[in-house]
Design a protein around this motif. Structure first.
Motif, PDB file in Angstrom:
ATOM      1  N   PHE A 321      10.786  13.705 -73.165  1.00 16.14           N
ATOM      2  CA  PHE A 321      11.430  14.430 -74.258  1.00 16.14           C
ATOM      3  C   PHE A 321      12.880  13.979 -74.501  1.00 16.14           C
ATOM      4  O   PHE A 321      13.532  13.430 -73.626  1.00 16.14           O
ATOM      5  N   SER A 322      13.126  14.190 -75.970  1.00 14.81           N
ATOM      6  CA  SER A 322      14.640  13.507 -76.273  1.00 14.81           C
ATOM      7  C   SER A 322      15.488  14.782 -76.486  1.00 14.81           C
ATOM      8  O   SER A 322      16.270  14.501 -77.258  1.00 14.81           O
ATOM      9  N   SER A 323      15.085  16.086 -76.567  1.00 19.99           N
ATOM     10  CA  SER A 323      15.796  17.245 -76.769  1.00 19.99           C
ATOM     11  C   SER A 323      15.825  18.106 -75.714  1.00 19.99           C
ATOM     12  O   SER A 323      14.709  18.308 -75.065  1.00 19.99           O
ATOM     13  N   ALA A 324      16.941  18.978 -75.507  1.00 16.01           N
ATOM     14  CA  ALA A 324      17.011  20.113 -74.635  1.00 16.01           C
ATOM     15  C   ALA A 324      15.732  21.103 -74.846  1.00 16.01           C
ATOM     16  O   ALA A 324      15.359  21.718 -73.956  1.00 16.01           O
ATOM     17  N   LYS A 325      15.913  21.483 -75.950  1.00 13.13           N
ATOM     18  CA  LYS A 325      14.852  22.436 -76.424  1.00 13.13           C
ATOM     19  C   LYS A 325      13.463  22.268 -76.114  1.00 13.13           C
ATOM     20  O   LYS A 325      12.891  23.183 -75.504  1.00 13.13           O
ATOM     21  N   ASP A 326      12.834  21.072 -76.400  1.00  7.24           N
ATOM     22  CA  ASP A 326      11.477  20.834 -76.116  1.00  7.24           C
ATOM     23  C   ASP A 326      11.253  20.849 -74.501  1.00  7.24           C
ATOM     24  O   ASP A 326      10.324  21.088 -74.088  1.00  7.24           O
ATOM     25  N   MET A 327      12.482  20.084 -73.785  1.00  5.31           N
ATOM     26  CA  MET A 327      12.211  20.207 -72.366  1.00  5.31           C
ATOM     27  C   MET A 327      12.485  21.614 -71.709  1.00  5.31           C
ATOM     28  O   MET A 327      11.619  21.583 -70.849  1.00  5.31           O
ATOM     29  N   LYS A 328      13.137  22.324 -72.313  1.00  6.67           N
ATOM     30  CA  LYS A 328      13.121  23.865 -71.616  1.00  6.67           C
ATOM     31  C   LYS A 328      11.836  24.800 -71.759  1.00  6.67           C
ATOM     32  O   LYS A 328      11.447  25.259 -71.202  1.00  6.67           O
ATOM     33  N   LYS A 329      11.266  24.112 -72.985  1.00  4.82           N
ATOM     34  CA  LYS A 329      10.035  24.775 -73.075  1.00  4.82           C
ATOM     35  C   LYS A 329       8.998  24.256 -72.255  1.00  4.82           C
ATOM     36  O   LYS A 329       8.054  25.248 -71.820  1.00  4.82           O
ATOM     37  N   ALA A 330       8.984  23.229 -71.973  1.00  6.43           N
ATOM     38  CA  ALA A 330       8.224  22.626 -71.039  1.00  6.43           C
ATOM     39  C   ALA A 330       8.389  23.275 -69.633  1.00  6.43           C
ATOM     40  O   ALA A 330       7.435  23.565 -68.819  1.00  6.43           O
ATOM     41  N   VAL A 331       9.459  23.433 -69.261  1.00  2.05           N
ATOM     42  CA  VAL A 331      10.015  24.194 -68.119  1.00  2.05           C
ATOM     43  C   VAL A 331       9.370  25.537 -68.102  1.00  2.05           C
ATOM     44  O   VAL A 331       8.799  25.845 -66.945  1.00  2.05           O
ATOM     45  N   VAL A 332       9.571  26.471 -69.287  1.00  2.00           N
ATOM     46  CA  VAL A 332       9.027  27.648 -69.362  1.00  2.00           C
ATOM     47  C   VAL A 332       7.532  27.736 -68.980  1.00  2.00           C
ATOM     48  O   VAL A 332       6.921  28.690 -68.281  1.00  2.00           O
ATOM     49  N   HIS A 333       6.825  26.683 -69.577  1.00  2.00           N
ATOM     50  CA  HIS A 333       5.155  26.901 -69.484  1.00  2.00           C
ATOM     51  C   HIS A 333       4.822  26.146 -68.274  1.00  2.00           C
ATOM     52  O   HIS A 333       3.626  25.815 -67.958  1.00  2.00           O
ATOM     53  N   MET A 334       5.547  25.763 -67.093  1.00  2.00           N
ATOM     54  CA  MET A 334       5.321  25.102 -66.258  1.00  2.00           C
ATOM     55  C   MET A 334       4.580  26.045 -65.352  1.00  2.00           C
ATOM     56  O   MET A 334       4.866  27.279 -65.081  1.00  2.00           O
ATOM     57  N   LYS A 335       3.329  25.843 -64.616  1.00  2.00           N
ATOM     58  CA  LYS A 335       2.398  26.677 -63.971  1.00  2.00           C
ATOM     59  C   LYS A 335       2.797  26.395 -62.588  1.00  2.00           C
ATOM     60  O   LYS A 335       2.975  25.377 -61.921  1.00  2.00           O
ATOM     61  N   TYR A 336       2.737  27.648 -61.675  1.00  2.00           N
ATOM     62  CA  TYR A 336       3.155  27.731 -60.264  1.00  2.00           C
ATOM     63  C   TYR A 336       1.803  26.897 -59.339  1.00  2.00           C
ATOM     64  O   TYR A 336       0.983  27.470 -59.732  1.00  2.00           O
ATOM     65  N   MET A 337       2.190  26.074 -58.469  1.00  2.00           N
ATOM     66  CA  MET A 337       1.107  25.368 -57.684  1.00  2.00           C
ATOM     67  C   MET A 337       0.568  26.414 -56.658  1.00  2.00           C
ATOM     68  O   MET A 337      -0.518  26.665 -56.459  1.00  2.00           O
ATOM     69  N   GLY A 338       1.543  26.836 -55.630  1.00  2.00           N
ATOM     70  CA  GLY A 338       1.397  27.735 -54.876  1.00  2.00           C
ATOM     71  C   GLY A 338       0.527  27.383 -53.329  1.00  2.00           C
ATOM     72  O   GLY A 338      -0.404  28.138 -53.165  1.00  2.00           O
ATOM     73  N   LYS A 339       0.755  26.284 -53.066  1.00  2.00           N
ATOM     74  CA  LYS A 339      -0.021  25.874 -51.676  1.00  2.00           C
ATOM     75  C   LYS A 339       0.799  25.220 -50.762  1.00  2.00           C
ATOM     76  O   LYS A 339       1.932  26.046 -50.523  1.00  2.00           O
ATOM     77  N   GLY A 340       0.757  24.014 -50.162  1.00  2.00           N
ATOM     78  CA  GLY A 340       1.639  23.624 -48.916  1.00  2.00           C
ATOM     79  C   GLY A 340       2.872  23.140 -49.467  1.00  2.00           C
ATOM     80  O   GLY A 340       3.480  23.411 -50.657  1.00  2.00           O
ATOM     81  N   SER A 341       3.582  22.427 -48.467  1.00  2.00           N
ATOM     82  CA  SER A 341       5.056  22.182 -48.885  1.00  2.00           C
ATOM     83  C   SER A 341       5.104  20.731 -48.266  1.00  2.00           C
ATOM     84  O   SER A 341       5.784  20.202 -47.277  1.00  2.00           O
ATOM     85  N   MET A 342       4.561  19.512 -49.120  1.00  2.00           N
ATOM     86  CA  MET A 342       4.740  18.228 -48.590  1.00  2.00           C
ATOM     87  C   MET A 342       5.919  17.526 -49.247  1.00  2.00           C
ATOM     88  O   MET A 342       6.037  17.015 -50.305  1.00  2.00           O
ATOM     89  N   THR A 343       7.149  17.952 -48.851  1.00  2.00           N
ATOM     90  CA  THR A 343       8.196  17.338 -49.500  1.00  2.00           C
ATOM     91  C   THR A 343       8.692  16.065 -49.232  1.00  2.00           C
ATOM     92  O   THR A 343       8.870  15.375 -50.250  1.00  2.00           O
ATOM     93  N   GLY A 344       8.122  15.343 -48.256  1.00  2.00           N
ATOM     94  CA  GLY A 344       8.363  13.926 -48.059  1.00  2.00           C
ATOM     95  C   GLY A 344       7.399  13.102 -49.095  1.00  2.00           C
ATOM     96  O   GLY A 344       7.756  12.067 -49.559  1.00  2.00           O
ATOM     97  N   LEU A 345       6.088  13.707 -49.209  1.00  2.00           N
ATOM     98  CA  LEU A 345       5.294  13.109 -50.209  1.00  2.00           C
ATOM     99  C   LEU A 345       6.113  13.045 -51.609  1.00  2.00           C
ATOM    100  O   LEU A 345       5.903  12.167 -52.465  1.00  2.00           O
TER     101      LEU A 345
END
Length: 594
Positions: A321-345
């Motif tokens: 993305f080259s604009s904040a508007k498109d970037m924030k739209k992608a953040v809004v549509h981001m789907k929640y994964m909701g499983k484990g927590s592999m922070t190191g990975l």
């Protein structure tokens, strides 16, 4: 028995010889001895000890109150306050008033042990305990005055203490100021009104429904808040906010625009089950708020985002993305994964891929600040220290944001030094706004610090940033290339050991996760191969320039620096392989190279 003179005799003392242990007396007889008790005692059955004779118990003594044993008999006695009668058995209460010269002015009253003087009604006993004085009406004690009683000749009047007034009943008192007399509970002001009161609020506040507490009408309108851009009401207080592209200054009121210099920023967001969908939405707002503070464009701020749980998912890369508007739209549509927590990975993924030129990161030689913001709400299910250390050692500034059950030790391992500027923790999501403002401020400071270093000579290494090995940029690009084609893997013998190690890591990744680079399955398309070819051409050009400059600086000294020779050779080999792959890609597919 014969005495020592051998002539005279004396009686044998059996008591002395045998020492029989008589309690009272031992009596010798002709042939032995026996024990005897003193008068008033009787010998016990053991023939030695003695017990007192209880005459009171042995006979009907007839004493009215007390019976006292004597040696040979008993006598009757009376309890305290009583006297024995002439029959020496019955008792009568002692009349101390009669027995003594009591001296009472009015009357004498017997007590248990003595007597007391009393006065008639309307009189009081003087301090001498005998004479009486007349009482006034107040002294009688039945006047009923709440505060004080003032006697008159035949009557009395009630009076109140200072600050009080007498009520209509003529006896009880109330404060002139009711607010001082009662626990009114007014939050701001209490105003007396007759025998009651009312609560009032200060200017800019209104009285709540309970009639005691106060609520601001509009904090931002009622006070001189001093916010440079936006004032936001928040219950009983306010906070200052800034317009898009600005961040709050240190004084919490003024706003300043972030330096429009370049930055490569990657979010690493926890999408584990423990977070919950509602809190995930808060995190998305948190991300959008930081994006708002940046000047997003290909030449300024580039932003990427990873979400991780059991796996890692690239939501968007630095080049998407080259604009904040498109970037924030992608953040809004981001789907929640909701499983484990592999922070190191997730940190491994971020380090190995997110800051590569393939995914939009600018080369290290451009000295664009690389920043990662890692968000987590609990303990990682794998090790975070290895990849966090590698990221920091390679010049990536790491911010750690922990919420709730996040582990402090893990946050410290992730965060860059000093941790007080790069580590943020909150017990719940209610204070995420404060963390967002601090993060914006930190990123802005990083941009400001980097501005002064943008024009430094290309050959001078940036301060306090780990420099990769000479072959590192090539290795990064080639690793992505190797994941694209078996053909390139077949020619890995052309490269140095560092490329072989990268291939081994790729092979290990393939075994553990199924297929490498699942989220970029289109990398083998022709347009991507051409892009790789262009990158390789650019790398060869840069290396050639660097080699030429180094040779010039050595005044024509023979031989090339080994690292430059190696890097240049690898780049040419990379270009050769890419061209071969490109030809295979545009040619009709064969069974061997499908």
């Amino acid at each position: 028995m014969l005495n020592p003179d051998g002539k005279t005799c004396r009686r044998i003392n059996y008591c002395a010889l045998n020492k029989p242990g008589c309690e009272h007396e031992c009596v010798n007889t002709e042939e032995g001895f026996y024990c005897r008790c003193r008068r008033g005692y009787t010998l016990d059955s053991n023939g030695k000890t003695c017990s007192r004779v209880d005459h009171c118990a042995q006979q009907d003594h007839g004493c009215e109150q007390l019976c006292l044993n004597t040696e040979e008999s008993f006598v009757c006695q009376c309890s305290e306050g009583f006297l024995i009668n002439d029959d020496l058995k019955t008792c009568s209460r002692a009349d101390y008033c009669l027995l003594s010269d009591h001296g009472c002015e009015y009357s004498c009253v017997n007590t248990d042990r003595s007597f007391a003087c009393q006065c008639p009604e309307g009189h009081v006993l003087r301090s001498d305990g005998k004479t009486c004085a007349k009482l006034d009406s107040c002294a009688l004690g039945n006047h009923g005055c709440e505060h004080s009683c003032v006697s008159s000749e035949d009557s009395f009047a009630c009076q109140c203490f200072e600050g009080y007034i007498l009520r209509d009943d003529g006896k009880t008192c109330r404060r002139k100021d009711v607010c001082q007399a009662v626990d009114h509970g007014c939050e701001h002001l209490c105003v007396s009104s007759g025998e009651s009161y009312v609560c009032k609020c200060l200017e800019g506040f209104r009285l709540a429904e309970d009639g005691k507490h106060c609520r601001r009408k509009d904090v931002c309108k009622s006070t001189h808040h001093g916010c440079e851009h936006i004032c936001v009401n928040n219950g009983d207080f306010y906070t200052c906010r800034c317009s898009e592209g600005f961040v709050l200054a240190e004084d919490g009121k003024r706003c300043k625009r972030c330096t429009e210099g370049p930055i490569d920023l990657v979010f690493v967001i926890d999408g584990s089950k423990s977070l919950g969908e509602d809190n995930f939405e808060i995190v998305k707002h948190f991300v959008a708020g930081i994006i708002d503070s940046l000047s997003v464009s290909p030449k300024a701020a580039r932003v990427g985002l990873l979400q991780y749980s059991t796996q890692v998912r690239t939501e968007f890369t630095l080049r998407d993305f080259s604009s904040a508007k498109d970037m924030k739209k992608a953040v809004v549509h981001m789907k929640y994964m909701g499983k484990g927590s592999m922070t190191g990975l997730a940190l491994k993924h971020m380090f190995e891929r997110s800051f590569t030129q393939v995914e939009g990161a600018r080369p290290l030689s451009t000295r664009v600040p690389r920043v990662a913001i890692v968000f987590t709400d609990g303990r990682a299910q794998d090790d975070v220290s290895e990849w966090a250390s590698k990221a920091k050692a390679n010049g990536i500034t790491m911010y750690a944001v922990g919420v709730g059950k996040a582990i402090e030790e893990e946050l410290q391992e992730i965060a860059s030094e000093p941790t007080d500027k790069h580590l943020f923790y909150t017990e719940d999501f209610s204070t995420m706004g404060e963390i967002s403002e601090k993060l914006k401020q930190g990123i802005c400071e990083a941009l400001e610090d980097s501005d002064g270093r943008q024009d430094s000579p290309a050959g001078e290494p940036p301060k306090q940033v780990h420099q990769p090995t000479e072959s590192e940029p090539i290795t990064i690009n080639i690793r992505d290339l190797l994941s694209c084609s078996n053909f390139a893997v077949q020619h890995r013998y052309l490269f140095e050991d560092n490329l072989s190690r990268s291939t081994q890591k790729l092979s290990h990744s393939t075994k553990s996760s199924g297929s490498p680079l699942e989220e970029s399955q289109d990398q083998c398309k022709c347009e991507n191969l051409i892009m790789f070819q262009n990158l390789a051409n650019e790398e060869v050009r840069k290396l050639t320039q660097r080699f030429t400059r180094r040779n010039d600086s050595k005044n024509g000294s023979p031989g090339k620096p080994p690292t430059i020779q190696m890097k240049t050779r690898n780049a040419f080999m990379c270009l050769y392989i890419i061209k071969r792959i490109s030809k295979k890609a545009v040619a009709p597919q064969s069974s061997h190279h499908s």
